[in-house]
Design a protein around this motif. Structure first.
Motif: not given
Length: 412
Positions: A305-329
Motif C-alpha cells: 500500500t505504501l509503495l502504491s502511494e509512493n508511485l503516485k508521487q513519481i512522474p513516468y510515462d509507463k510502468l514496467i513491473l518485475i514481480l517475483g514472490t514466495m508461494s505463501d504471498k
C-alpha cells in the motif's frame, strides 16, 4: 576457520519456528552474557524497522556515538545483518565471532536443540558487538513478545514502527492481536516511542506501557514533513532536510528515528545533513535513471500500500513491473501495483519457497502486456529492453528478489 567455513557455520541454524522457553537466555549464559554491558535500542514493527534503525544509527554516528545494528534478513551479504557505524563487520571479526560460538558447540546442543537461523545470527552479532559500541540497535525477527531478541535485555529504549497484517498465522488475524505482540518489547520503567496508529491499536500499546510503568511517546508520521517530487522533506531547527531516498515512508521513519534520538540523548540532533546522504539498500532504491529503475522490498499488504502511494508521487510515462514472490504471498496484495503496470514481467527466485512465474497471477486478471521469465537476469533484460528513458521499471515482491536484481545490475 576461513570466511567460507564461518559463513557455512553461521548458516547452520534450523529453519522454522520453535517455542522459546527462554532458550536465547540459556545460550547467552553459556557465553557469560556478552550483552551485559550493551545499551540496547529494541525495534519492533511490521514495516520500517530496518529504515528507522538505519536512520537512527546514522544520526548517532554523526554525533560521535559508535553504534551497532542487527537486522534481518540480508539482501546480498550475510554481514549486512551485523553492522558497526553502518558498515558490515570485517570478515576477520565475523570469523572470530563464529569461532567463539563453534567452540561451545557441544554445550549449545545440550540446551535442548540447535539454534534457528535467526537465533544463530543474533548470537554471532551480540558476540561481535560485545566490546565495540556505545549503542546496539536490535531489530526483532517476528512479533516481539515471544521473539528471541526479547530475551536479550539491557533495553534503554523501545521503538515500535508500523503495525499491519503480516505473519498472521503466528501473531493473530487482527491489528490488535499483532499490536499485543509488538508491545511485548516495552520494558519495565523504560521509555518507548511509537508511530500513531488507530485508537484500538494505540490503546493496546498504552495498556502495556501502563503495566510496565513506562513512559510511552507517540509520533505522527506526517508531522514536520512535506513532499517534493517523491522525496520527503523534513523541517527541524529551521532546517529543511530532503531525504535522499524516494518514498513517503522514508520521511515517516526518519521522523521516528529523530524522536528516538531525542529520547536517548535528551535533545534533537544538532546536524541533520546525514539524512540527506544516507540511502538504505533495497527500499525505494534507485539503480538506474534512464529509464528510472527502482527496487523495493515490499512483500506484505501494508508495504505494498505504501509503495502504491509512493508511485503516485513519481512522474513516468509507463510502468514496467518485475514481480517475483514466495508461494505463501497472495497476488491480491499486489493488485494495485499490477493494475498500474503497462508491462508485467513475472519471474522466479532461486529459492525452494519461490512461486513459479506462471502461478503468480493465479486467477487474477491483469490488463498488462505479460512476460514469464524463468530467471531474474532474463526478467531484467526484458524490462530494460522495453523501457524508454521516461519510463519507470519497478522490481518488487520479495527482499530475496531485489537483492539478486541489485547484484545483477551493480555487477554490470
Amino acid at each position: 576457520m576461513n570466511y567460507k567455513e564461518a559463513l557455512n557455520f553461521a548458516e547452520s541454524g534450523l529453519y522454522g519456528h520453535f517455542e522459546q522457553e527462554e532458550y536465547m537466555k540459556k545460550i547467552l549464559i553459556l557465553f557469560e552474557n556478552p550483552q551485559k554491558n550493551l545499551k540496547i535500542i529494541h525495534i519492533a514493527g511490521t514495516n520500517g524497522k530496518g529504515t528507522t534503525g538505519f536512520y537512527l544509527s546514522h544520526l548517532l554516528e554523526s554525533h560521535g556515538y559508535k553504534t551497532g545494528h542487527f537486522s534481518s534478513p540480508h539482501i546480498s551479504d550475510y554481514r549486512e545483518r551485523i553492522k558497526i557505524n553502518n558498515k558490515r563487520i570485517e570478515k576477520d571479526a565475523f570469523i572470530k565471532a563464529c569461532e567463539e560460538v563453534k567452540s561451545k558447540e557441544e554445550d549449545i546442543s545440550k540446551c535442548g536443540r540447535w539454534p534457528t537461523y535467526f537465533e544463530m545470527s543474533l548470537l554471532i552479532a551480540i558476540i561481535a558487538f560485545r566490546e565495540n559500541i556505545d549503542y546496539l540497535i536490535l531489530e526483532t525477527g517476528i512479533g516481539g513478545r515471544e521473539d528471541a531478541t526479547n530475551q536479550v535485555g539491557n533495553t534503554v529504549l523501545s521503538v515500535i514502527t508500523t503495525i499491519g497484517l503480516d505473519h498472521t498465522q503466528m501473531l493473530g488475524k487482527s491489528l490488535e492481536e499483532i499490536a499485543f505482540h509488538k508491545a511485548g518489547i516495552i520494558k519495565e520503567r523504560t521509555p518507548a516511542v511509537s508511530f500513531v496508529h488507530n485508537k484500538n491499536v494505540d490503546d493496546v500499546l498504552k495498556k502495556e506501557a501502563d503495566v510496565k510503568n513506562s513512559p510511552l511517546y507517540f509520533v505522527d508520521p506526517h508531522e514536520n514533513m512535506e513532499v517534493e517530487k517523491g522525496h520527503a522533506v523534513l523541517c527541524y531547527r529551521d532546517q529543511k532536510i530532503r531525504i535522499k531516498s524516494l518514498g513517503l515512508q522514508q520521511g515517516y521513519n526518519a521522523n521516528l528515528a529523530i524522536k528516538a534520538y531525542e529520547l536517548l540523548i535528551g535533545d534533537l540532533p544538532r546536524d541533520f545533513s546525514i539524512l540527506e546522504k544516507a540511502v538504505f539498500e533495497g527500499r525505494m532504491e534507485i539503480l538506474n535513471t534512464a529509464p528510472l529503475f527502482i527496487i523495493d522490498g515490499a512483500h506484505n499488504e501494508e508495504g505494498i500500500t505504501l509503495l502504491s502511494e509512493n508511485l503516485k508521487q513519481i512522474p513516468y510515462d509507463k510502468l514496467i513491473l518485475i514481480l517475483g514472490t514466495m508461494s505463501d504471498k497472495e497476488i491480491n496484495n499486489f493488485s494495485d501495483i499490477v493494475d498500474l503496470s503497462s508491462v508485467l514481467i513475472l519471474t522466479k527466485l532461486e529459492y525452494e519457497r519461490a512461486q513459479k512465474p506462471e502461478k503468480i497471477l493465479k486467477d487474477y486478471h491483469a490488463d498488462s502486456e505479460i512476460y514469464y521469465e524463468d530467471s531474474l537476469e532474463k526478467a531484467v533484460d526484458t524490462a530494460l529492453g522495453k523501457g524508454g528513458k521516461n519510463d519507470l521499471i519497478l522490481c518488487t515482491g520479495s527482499l530475496y528478489l531485489i537483492g539478486a536484481v541489485r547484484d545483477y545490475i551493480k555487477k554490470d
